[in-house]
Design a protein around this motif. Sequence first.
Motif, PDB file in Angstrom:
ATOM      1  N   UNK A  64       7.117  -6.750   6.485  1.00  0.00           N
ATOM      2  CA  UNK A  64       6.819  -5.354   6.173  1.00  0.00           C
ATOM      3  C   UNK A  64       7.878  -4.765   5.259  1.00  0.00           C
ATOM      4  N   UNK A  65       7.435  -4.155   4.165  1.00  0.00           N
ATOM      5  CA  UNK A  65       8.375  -3.435   3.297  1.00  0.00           C
ATOM      6  C   UNK A  65       7.959  -1.981   3.221  1.00  0.00           C
ATOM      7  N   UNK A  66       8.963  -1.125   3.144  1.00  0.00           N
ATOM      8  CA  UNK A  66       8.656   0.300   3.113  1.00  0.00           C
ATOM      9  C   UNK A  66       9.605   1.016   2.187  1.00  0.00           C
ATOM     10  N   UNK A  67       9.035   1.881   1.388  1.00  0.00           N
ATOM     11  CA  UNK A  67       9.870   2.659   0.487  1.00  0.00           C
ATOM     12  C   UNK A  67      10.543   3.801   1.248  1.00  0.00           C
ATOM     13  N   UNK A  68      10.000   4.120   2.397  1.00  0.00           N
ATOM     14  CA  UNK A  68      10.603   5.166   3.215  1.00  0.00           C
ATOM     15  C   UNK A  68      11.299   4.530   4.404  1.00  0.00           C
ATOM     16  N   UNK A  98       2.690  -6.418   4.743  1.00  0.00           N
ATOM     17  CA  UNK A  98       2.307  -5.010   4.750  1.00  0.00           C
ATOM     18  C   UNK A  98       3.312  -4.220   3.922  1.00  0.00           C
ATOM     19  N   UNK A  99       2.818  -3.226   3.217  1.00  0.00           N
ATOM     20  CA  UNK A  99       3.735  -2.411   2.431  1.00  0.00           C
ATOM     21  C   UNK A  99       3.362  -0.949   2.476  1.00  0.00           C
ATOM     22  N   UNK A 100       4.396  -0.120   2.538  1.00  0.00           N
ATOM     23  CA  UNK A 100       4.198   1.308   2.363  1.00  0.00           C
ATOM     24  C   UNK A 100       4.977   1.685   1.107  1.00  0.00           C
ATOM     25  N   UNK A 101       4.266   2.021   0.039  1.00  0.00           N
ATOM     26  CA  UNK A 101       4.923   2.260  -1.244  1.00  0.00           C
ATOM     27  C   UNK A 101       4.595   3.646  -1.780  1.00  0.00           C
ATOM     28  N   UNK A 102       5.591   4.214  -2.447  1.00  0.00           N
ATOM     29  CA  UNK A 102       5.350   5.488  -3.127  1.00  0.00           C
ATOM     30  C   UNK A 102       5.191   5.268  -4.619  1.00  0.00           C
ATOM     31  N   UNK A 103       5.767   4.190  -5.118  1.00  0.00           N
ATOM     32  CA  UNK A 103       5.619   3.874  -6.539  1.00  0.00           C
ATOM     33  C   UNK A 103       5.701   2.361  -6.680  1.00  0.00           C
ATOM     34  N   UNK A 104       5.185   1.872  -7.795  1.00  0.00           N
ATOM     35  CA  UNK A 104       5.336   0.455  -8.104  1.00  0.00           C
ATOM     36  C   UNK A 104       6.068   0.409  -9.433  1.00  0.00           C
ATOM     37  N   UNK A 105       7.190  -0.314  -9.460  1.00  0.00           N
ATOM     38  CA  UNK A 105       8.061  -0.239 -10.634  1.00  0.00           C
ATOM     39  C   UNK A 105       7.374  -0.775 -11.882  1.00  0.00           C
ATOM     40  N   UNK A 106       6.832  -1.982 -11.758  1.00  0.00           N
ATOM     41  CA  UNK A 106       6.182  -2.594 -12.912  1.00  0.00           C
ATOM     42  C   UNK A 106       4.800  -3.062 -12.451  1.00  0.00           C
ATOM     43  N   UNK A 143      -2.340  -9.272   1.763  1.00  0.00           N
ATOM     44  CA  UNK A 143      -1.389  -8.196   1.469  1.00  0.00           C
ATOM     45  C   UNK A 143      -2.126  -6.865   1.657  1.00  0.00           C
ATOM     46  N   UNK A 144      -1.578  -6.014   2.503  1.00  0.00           N
ATOM     47  CA  UNK A 144      -2.182  -4.700   2.741  1.00  0.00           C
ATOM     48  C   UNK A 144      -1.169  -3.633   2.340  1.00  0.00           C
ATOM     49  N   UNK A 145      -1.601  -2.701   1.511  1.00  0.00           N
ATOM     50  CA  UNK A 145      -0.683  -1.685   1.011  1.00  0.00           C
ATOM     51  C   UNK A 145      -1.208  -0.285   1.231  1.00  0.00           C
ATOM     52  N   UNK A 146      -0.315   0.568   1.695  1.00  0.00           N
ATOM     53  CA  UNK A 146      -0.580   2.000   1.645  1.00  0.00           C
ATOM     54  C   UNK A 146       0.255   2.519   0.491  1.00  0.00           C
ATOM     55  N   UNK A 147      -0.404   3.130  -0.481  1.00  0.00           N
ATOM     56  CA  UNK A 147       0.323   3.640  -1.637  1.00  0.00           C
ATOM     57  C   UNK A 147       0.128   5.140  -1.648  1.00  0.00           C
TER      58      UNK A 147
END
Length: 695
Positions: A154-158, A207-215, A232-236
């Motif tokens: 799991x990765x999270x921007x927050x 799983x990812x919770x992202x606010x932005x994607x760099x590239x 891969x499941x993402x909440x953007x």
Amino acid sequence: MDLRGLFAPSRVAVVGATEREGSVGRAVMENLAGFPGEVVPVNPDRETVLGRDCAAAVSEAGDVDLAVVVVPAPAVVGVVEEAAEAGVENVVVISAGFSEAGSEGARRERELAAVAAEYDLALVGPNCLGVMSTPSGLNATFGPTMAPEGNISFMSQSGAFVTAVLDWAAEEGMGFNDVVSLGNKAVLDETDFLGAWGGDPETDVVLGYLESIEDGRAFVERAREVTAETPVVLAKSGRTEAGATAASSHTGAIAGSDRAYEAGLRQAGVLRVETVQELFDFGRALAGQPLPESESVAVVTNAGGPGVMATDAVGDASLSPASFAEATVERLEAALPDAANVYNPVDVLGDAGVGRFADALDAVLADPNVGAAVVIACPVAVLDWEDLAEVIVERQRASGLPVAACLMGGERAAPAEATLADAGIPTYFDPARAVESLDALAAYRRVRDREYAPPASFDADRERARAVLERAADRGERRLGVEAMELLDAYGIPTPRSEVVESPEAAERAAREVGEAVLKIVSPDILHKSDIGGVRVGVAPEEAADVYEELVARARSYQPDATLLGVQVQEMVDLDAGTETIVGVTRDPQFGPLVMFGLGGIFVEVLEDTAFRVAPVSEREAREMTSEIDAAPLLRGARGREPVDLDAVVDAVGRLSQLATDFPAVLELDVNPLVATPDGVSAVDLRLTVDPAKL
Ligand code: ADP
Ligand code: MG
């Protein structure tokens, strides 16, 4: 990138470790107490921290694999450089005070990134909670909870979101492999972790919770590879700023940045979710259950209402209710009381004990027409939920089909839910959620099954296309219209016979050549020709000269200083037999060129019935676009109309996608309408914006 050193270090240094109550340095040391490897606090002012001997500097801490940095922001760059000099390759910068904190912080962050680049550091953060990895027993965070063990990374921007989720996950029986709080992403970002986890045998779901994607492009390419093996499941959340191009096309106006994410993630096979709930529902199902062989779902319930709700949810999803084989119906008839419903949804009735559930499950899970099942149980005295949980686990395992459970109760469901969770069977209170989680399995199954098709490639006369664009650039024009239709011709997109004329006499002559004609004013200053009455259809040759004068007069009165390039005399296309569609191109700062397809004509922006993809598109992707819009049935021939030539539409979408890819100078482009008829397509209108500097 290999990030094992980050998640499975042998020796960890905590730079800025302290014993001060309530400090981040102390929290990190406490969290590392259970780490089976070595932990070295680094603090020049102390002998020991929490019973461990301190090093005065990271260079004196021995062979460190991972440095966790918690010193105040102004000291961070120096400390990281020192660690790098000492041979440390992995760094987690927890300290805040970087790009989130004004221009001084942003400068510091650039310095940090420069040091990381110079030494080739794998650096997480700054301004993050830290990293965790359950297989190595590493909790290098200052959060309150260690992740429970499991197969989800799991990765999270927050960072706050990480702590909240871990707290909740423990209760839900959800487990994690690696967890990373991305922070400001000065160096490592979502694409790096995606890549690392894609090749990691311990990670079954990302799983990812992202606010932005760099590239965006790099992410999509990596995700495309990863999703072939790992879901891969993402909440953007959040929206990026609109594109750099001020939209002057329909496509640009509709696109917005979220359409690019939507398209890119979808093309990459990422399952995108809107809510946190879905993120973890889908994650749990994918982590615990096999993928369904088919999309037909059986429902077994002891109550009618929830069974119907589940069946409705099946209809709303990309699933279908299973219709049972005759043998299954007979088997159910033999096993269940007369009043039971032996068709889907199977109702074992309110007085059913666990035995009836077992019989029903045996029957439906053996049916070749069943791809997955939902088991719903409302609380009744004769049913022991813990027994039921065991039956579900057993039957699911034996059948190899995915099963989701709904134990529709509160506290009393908890022990049974724990049994199910341990066996990887997702449980929910709400039948619709159970169905949606099965839908996620089916969606990922489709991703896995699809074969990667490279973008289609077409013969195109690039030199001729370039010449059209250069001619316009030489005239100092950025906005081009129908006078540039040769561009479409060069890319093999059919256009009706047309000619731009500059006198009433020439208009009449040109009209005679095409028979009945359409006359359009041609001016870079007039974007929507019909809005000012600048398009006349069904013009007979003898009227053409008058219509010419009229169109020019209208344009003059609309905008006296407008540049008029003349009037286009165009062959009529049979709109009655066709459908007006739009094919367009726009550019997104993160994802690059996007292609749009939709229902065209003058109401495009009102209806917004469109589909987007990141260009260049494969033939399959172009075809998906044509079937994805709401108006797709019109193209397939609704109400007795003949279907349009979809192959020709798909071809045109592919060709424009290639044009966009070949010419970065084309910032935006609309072909509206591209008239699709049973015999092919015809591009009757064109508008584009060109950046001469990119030619
Ligand atoms: P604009 O979009 O600038 O108003 P268009 O060239 O798209 O100008 O023309 C407007 C409408 O006129 C089209 O959407 C279509 O309905 C009709 N039209 C334009 N050209 C033709 C043609 N060659 N044959 C039939 N109808 C046409
Ligand atoms: Mg138009």
